[in-house]
Design a protein around this motif. Sequence first.
Motif, PDB file in Angstrom:
ATOM      1  N   LEU A 143       0.821  -1.209   0.000  1.00  0.00           N
ATOM      2  CA  LEU A 143       0.000   0.000   0.000  1.00  0.00           C
ATOM      3  C   LEU A 143       0.855   1.260   0.000  1.00  0.00           C
ATOM      4  N   THR A 144       0.272   2.328  -0.513  1.00  0.00           N
ATOM      5  CA  THR A 144       0.862   3.658  -0.371  1.00  0.00           C
ATOM      6  C   THR A 144       0.175   4.350   0.798  1.00  0.00           C
ATOM      7  N   TRP A 145       0.963   4.874   1.714  1.00  0.00           N
ATOM      8  CA  TRP A 145       0.398   5.522   2.905  1.00  0.00           C
ATOM      9  C   TRP A 145       0.572   7.026   2.777  1.00  0.00           C
ATOM     10  N   ILE A 146      -0.551   7.757   2.818  1.00  0.00           N
ATOM     11  CA  ILE A 146      -0.504   9.211   2.654  1.00  0.00           C
ATOM     12  C   ILE A 146      -0.884   9.894   3.960  1.00  0.00           C
ATOM     13  N   ASN A 147      -0.376  11.083   4.156  1.00  0.00           N
ATOM     14  CA  ASN A 147      -0.660  11.833   5.379  1.00  0.00           C
ATOM     15  C   ASN A 147      -2.137  12.197   5.459  1.00  0.00           C
ATOM     16  N   ASN A 148      -2.715  11.976   6.611  1.00  0.00           N
ATOM     17  CA  ASN A 148      -4.109  12.313   6.852  1.00  0.00           C
ATOM     18  C   ASN A 148      -4.195  13.789   7.235  1.00  0.00           C
ATOM     19  N   GLU A 149      -4.139  14.631   6.238  1.00  0.00           N
ATOM     20  CA  GLU A 149      -4.128  16.074   6.466  1.00  0.00           C
ATOM     21  C   GLU A 149      -5.514  16.664   6.260  1.00  0.00           C
ATOM     22  N   ALA A 150      -5.633  17.933   6.543  1.00  0.00           N
ATOM     23  CA  ALA A 150      -6.922  18.608   6.426  1.00  0.00           C
ATOM     24  C   ALA A 150      -7.341  18.732   4.968  1.00  0.00           C
ATOM     25  N   ARG A 151      -8.646  18.723   4.754  1.00  0.00           N
ATOM     26  CA  ARG A 151      -9.275  18.992   3.468  1.00  0.00           C
ATOM     27  C   ARG A 151      -8.945  17.942   2.408  1.00  0.00           C
ATOM     28  N   LEU A 152      -8.715  16.728   2.844  1.00  0.00           N
ATOM     29  CA  LEU A 152      -8.577  15.640   1.881  1.00  0.00           C
ATOM     30  C   LEU A 152      -9.948  15.312   1.280  1.00  0.00           C
ATOM     31  N   GLN A 153      -9.937  14.981   0.020  1.00  0.00           N
ATOM     32  CA  GLN A 153     -11.165  14.628  -0.685  1.00  0.00           C
ATOM     33  C   GLN A 153     -11.061  13.192  -1.201  1.00  0.00           C
ATOM     34  N   ARG A 154     -12.145  12.434  -1.041  1.00  0.00           N
ATOM     35  CA  ARG A 154     -12.187  11.078  -1.596  1.00  0.00           C
ATOM     36  C   ARG A 154     -13.346  10.990  -2.591  1.00  0.00           C
ATOM     37  N   LEU A 155     -13.230  10.060  -3.528  1.00  0.00           N
ATOM     38  CA  LEU A 155     -14.333   9.837  -4.452  1.00  0.00           C
ATOM     39  C   LEU A 155     -15.580   9.403  -3.697  1.00  0.00           C
ATOM     40  N   LYS A 156     -16.723   9.896  -4.108  1.00  0.00           N
ATOM     41  CA  LYS A 156     -17.967   9.385  -3.558  1.00  0.00           C
ATOM     42  C   LYS A 156     -18.048   7.893  -3.882  1.00  0.00           C
ATOM     43  N   ARG A 157     -18.643   7.142  -2.999  1.00  0.00           N
ATOM     44  CA  ARG A 157     -18.535   5.687  -3.071  1.00  0.00           C
ATOM     45  C   ARG A 157     -19.045   5.125  -4.404  1.00  0.00           C
ATOM     46  N   GLY A 158     -20.167   5.658  -4.885  1.00  0.00           N
ATOM     47  CA  GLY A 158     -20.701   5.173  -6.152  1.00  0.00           C
ATOM     48  C   GLY A 158     -19.764   5.445  -7.317  1.00  0.00           C
ATOM     49  N   ILE A 159     -19.076   6.582  -7.294  1.00  0.00           N
ATOM     50  CA  ILE A 159     -18.109   6.910  -8.348  1.00  0.00           C
ATOM     51  C   ILE A 159     -16.880   6.019  -8.214  1.00  0.00           C
ATOM     52  N   HIS A 160     -16.469   5.765  -6.980  1.00  0.00           N
ATOM     53  CA  HIS A 160     -15.336   4.869  -6.750  1.00  0.00           C
ATOM     54  C   HIS A 160     -15.652   3.486  -7.334  1.00  0.00           C
ATOM     55  N   LEU A 161     -16.853   2.977  -7.074  1.00  0.00           N
ATOM     56  CA  LEU A 161     -17.233   1.649  -7.527  1.00  0.00           C
ATOM     57  C   LEU A 161     -17.458   1.586  -9.032  1.00  0.00           C
ATOM     58  N   ARG A 162     -18.074   2.619  -9.594  1.00  0.00           N
ATOM     59  CA  ARG A 162     -18.551   2.534 -10.982  1.00  0.00           C
ATOM     60  C   ARG A 162     -17.614   3.193 -11.983  1.00  0.00           C
ATOM     61  N   THR A 163     -16.708   4.057 -11.507  1.00  0.00           N
ATOM     62  CA  THR A 163     -15.806   4.750 -12.426  1.00  0.00           C
ATOM     63  C   THR A 163     -14.349   4.406 -12.144  1.00  0.00           C
ATOM     64  N   PHE A 164     -13.909   4.544 -10.882  1.00  0.00           N
ATOM     65  CA  PHE A 164     -12.500   4.317 -10.576  1.00  0.00           C
ATOM     66  C   PHE A 164     -12.097   2.854 -10.779  1.00  0.00           C
ATOM     67  N   ILE A 165     -12.837   1.927 -10.196  1.00  0.00           N
ATOM     68  CA  ILE A 165     -12.443   0.516 -10.279  1.00  0.00           C
ATOM     69  C   ILE A 165     -12.479  -0.012 -11.712  1.00  0.00           C
ATOM     70  N   PRO A 166     -13.561   0.185 -12.472  1.00  0.00           N
ATOM     71  CA  PRO A 166     -13.496  -0.232 -13.887  1.00  0.00           C
ATOM     72  C   PRO A 166     -12.411   0.518 -14.653  1.00  0.00           C
ATOM     73  N   GLY A 167     -12.109   1.737 -14.202  1.00  0.00           N
ATOM     74  CA  GLY A 167     -11.107   2.551 -14.887  1.00  0.00           C
ATOM     75  C   GLY A 167      -9.709   1.980 -14.838  1.00  0.00           C
ATOM     76  N   GLN A 168      -9.430   1.076 -13.886  1.00  0.00           N
ATOM     77  CA  GLN A 168      -8.083   0.520 -13.793  1.00  0.00           C
ATOM     78  C   GLN A 168      -7.776  -0.381 -14.979  1.00  0.00           C
ATOM     79  N   ALA A 169      -8.716  -1.211 -15.368  1.00  0.00           N
ATOM     80  CA  ALA A 169      -8.523  -2.046 -16.558  1.00  0.00           C
ATOM     81  C   ALA A 169      -8.500  -1.175 -17.813  1.00  0.00           C
ATOM     82  N   GLU A 170      -9.340  -0.158 -17.849  1.00  0.00           N
ATOM     83  CA  GLU A 170      -9.352   0.753 -18.999  1.00  0.00           C
ATOM     84  C   GLU A 170      -8.006   1.442 -19.160  1.00  0.00           C
ATOM     85  N   LEU A 171      -7.435   1.924 -18.047  1.00  0.00           N
ATOM     86  CA  LEU A 171      -6.161   2.637 -18.116  1.00  0.00           C
ATOM     87  C   LEU A 171      -5.041   1.738 -18.635  1.00  0.00           C
TER      88      LEU A 171
END
Length: 384
Positions: A222-250
């Motif tokens: 794993l890559t470990w990143i600092n838990n700093e202020a104002r971090l943004q994460r993908l909304k869960r539905g976008i993570h599931l439906r765009t990011f994960i399929p996007g790995q094979a696409e990339l």
Amino acid sequence: MEQDTADKKALSTETFLRLLVGLHVYLNSERSEMSPHLRHAMNVLAFAQLSAFPKTIHQFIHECHDAPNLWKLSVTAPAVFDSSQPILSQNQLSAEAQEFCMAMSESLQIDVYRGSLPQTALDNLIMIDLRKTLQQWPDRAEAQHTYVAIRSFLSTYSICTVRDLRRQTAIWDYVPAFYEDVPPLPHPKLPVCPRCGLLEWVDDAWHGVKPTYCSDHNPASLTWINNEARLQRLKRGIHLRTFIPGQAELAVFSHADNRHAEFPLQLVNVERYPGLDTYDLRLTFSDGEVWAVDVKDHTSPLTFIEQVKSLYNLGDLKHDQAFYVIPDARMDDWAYRNAVNEKRDSLPRNSKLDIATITSFQQLVDAKLESLTRPLNKKPTPKR
């Protein structure tokens, strides 16, 4: 004797979706609201199962924690739903049920269900609404460029800072809608998996957002990143439906981009998400041949097989050969491999549609480029 599963009639996609959104509303409302969607679906099921239908809603919900192919008598889930998975898990829609809702949000007139959908499907509507907006732009080329930039960013960054978002000046008006604040966590560092992105802290442990896709999370990988202020994460539905399929696409995109840079005269054009995501990749070669590519990564082979159909082949999206491309690891599973091979064998012999792994597709691209470069490298025959 219980009717054989193969003889069961599959529920219509609409009825099954009504069942899922109705259960979601019922299980998440303070008064256990029996919505019209749930009443409709239960009436259809009751008519099909007759005396075997559960006598109470509580018994029905209990049965929904079993896989749909274990339902009694005459019905099962639609083919695009993995029937080895349950509808409910711990009195909430299962991961497979949420995945189904997200998929249907892209293919049905979903507005009638918008107020009843699970949050993951509501997240996915942001992408659907974006495409609708871009389709109205008078400058089609600019709309396409904007969409590609947004999709590429979302497939790359499951977590980022507000500063990272602000640097995306060309798409700043759009990308923040796909992200949310990382919730407060008592950890100085957060883990990011190279395959499935930012992990979630659930039940006092780190888990991938989609365990059926990626569950091997050795801390050293794993890559470990600092838990700093104002971090943004993908909304869960976008993570599931765009990011994960996007790995094979990339993986497919990267190979095509590298070959385009190496052989610009032979691979003359590489287009991501042509037609605002009508399919995933369009390759144009120097001999005029065009390939259309759709990349899929489904856990269930039946879910994948149900989606294999002719790709749109008109106008600017016309092509000579089409491919469905899947990750190599899927073919390591004998059941998946057999299902894919049976589907491939069932295609007409003159079909311009094929199924390939990422590696085999990359090899096809390389072979095509080699055939196009051969005349340029052929030395003239010396005169006698």
